[in-house]
Write an enzyme that holds these catalytic residues in place. Structure first.
Site, short mmCIF file in Angstrom:
data_model
loop_
_atom_site.label_atom_id
_atom_site.label_comp_id
_atom_site.label_asym_id
_atom_site.label_seq_id
_atom_site.Cartn_x
_atom_site.Cartn_y
_atom_site.Cartn_z
N ALA A 18 56.27 -67.56 24.46
CA ALA A 18 55.08 -67.09 25.11
C ALA A 18 54.96 -65.51 24.99
CB ALA A 18 55.50 -67.40 26.71
N GLY A 60 55.89 -59.49 32.39
CA GLY A 60 56.37 -60.62 31.58
C GLY A 60 55.66 -61.83 32.22
N ASN A 61 56.37 -63.02 31.72
CA ASN A 61 55.94 -64.30 31.91
C ASN A 61 56.70 -65.22 32.48
OD1 ASN A 61 56.61 -65.53 29.63
ND2 ASN A 61 55.54 -64.28 28.45
N ARG A 62 56.32 -66.64 32.92
CA ARG A 62 57.55 -67.45 33.42
C ARG A 62 58.13 -68.46 32.29
NH1 ARG A 62 56.46 -67.24 38.93
NH2 ARG A 62 54.28 -67.01 39.50
N SER A 63 57.94 -68.03 30.91
CA SER A 63 58.39 -68.93 30.08
C SER A 63 59.94 -69.00 30.28
CB SER A 63 58.00 -68.59 28.59
OG SER A 63 58.82 -69.48 27.81
#
Ligand code: CTP
Ligand code: CA
Length: 235
Positions: free
Chosen positions: A101, A33-36
């Protein structure tokens, strides 16, 4: 600003906004995943509704944001699901804003059971490329398949590196992506991710560039929708 004091300049306009991050499963309990946080996309969707637009918000994973009142919200998890949802709503959209993102890669397959640490050997994860949703929309329009779509907006979070500064990377990304507007966030320590303010530029395909000073994501949203409105009504 109070919503009832805002211009209704986007009345009659249909906008698709994507927001948040995508997640790609490794096994039943893990993902890439990502930090968006989704804050910029949600701010855009909320303000576009207040300025009179019909808004579909295709939302990936966010930091538990409230759905914006008056927007049609479609929740998705993976990049492929996001592409399907965006595609399903773009045919009738005047404007598409890709603030999400999107994971560039996903594991080539999801393990059906939890990956175990066998004899302390790290598992090797093979990644495959996800579809580029923004590039796909640009291609569809170039092929004449999206006659209603007049403005396509991409986002880029950039840092400088040995190949160039933030703006250099952003200008070549705008060229590569072929969208009409590229919103550029300068990222680094404490900037852009998980915070309420941003700093950057709006780049136009015709070469126009305006700076976005350090400001709240709500103010950024307002500047971005102003730029969209300018293209819709004069460009
Ligand atoms: N985007 C997309 N689909 C993807 C990846 C990105 O639609 N699979 C969109 C993003 O929503 C954003 C824009 O493309 O609006 C730019 O994303 P970015 O990650 O900056 O571009 P990439 O081409 O993936 O380049 P990079 O190598 O810098 O990640
Ligand atoms: Ca990317």
């Amino acid at each position: 600003e109070r919503p009832d004091s805002l211009p209704r300049d986007l009345a009659g306009c249909s906008i698709v906004v994507s927001a948040g991050g995508t997640r790609e499963s490794l096994d039943p309990v893990r993902f890439l995943g990502n930090r968006s946080s989704g804050k910029q996309g949600y701010a855009l969707a909320r303000l576009a509704v207040q300025r009179g637009a019909r808004v579909t918000l295709v939302s990936g994973v966010t930091a538990g944001l409230e759905p914006p009142a008056g927007a049609h919200v479609v929740q998705v998890t993976t990049a492929e699901q996001m592409q399907d949802a965006v595609r399903a709503h773009t045919a009738t959209a005047d404007v598409v804003i890709m603030a999400a993102a999107v994971a560039d890669f996903r594991p080539d397959s999801m393990a059906e059971s939890k990956i175990k640490k066998v004899q302390d050997e790290p598992a090797t994860i093979t990644l495959v490329q996800n579809p580029d949703i923004l590039a796909g929309i640009v291609e569809q329009r170039a092929a004449g398949d999206l006659p209603a779509t007049r403005v396509i907006v991409g986002f880029a979070a950039e840092t400088g590196d040995e190949h160039g500064d933030v703006l250099t990377h952003a200008r070549s990304k705008l060229q590569r992506k072929g969208c009409d507007l590229l919103v550029v966030n300068a990222v680094g320590e404490g900037k852009a991710f998980e915070v309420d303010s941003n700093m950057g530029w709006i780049l136009r395909a015709d070469g126009g560039e305006s700076a976005l000073p350090l400001s709240s994501k709500n103010l950024m949203a307002s500047r971005i929708l102003d730029a969209v409105g300018t293209l819709l009504f004069t460009g």
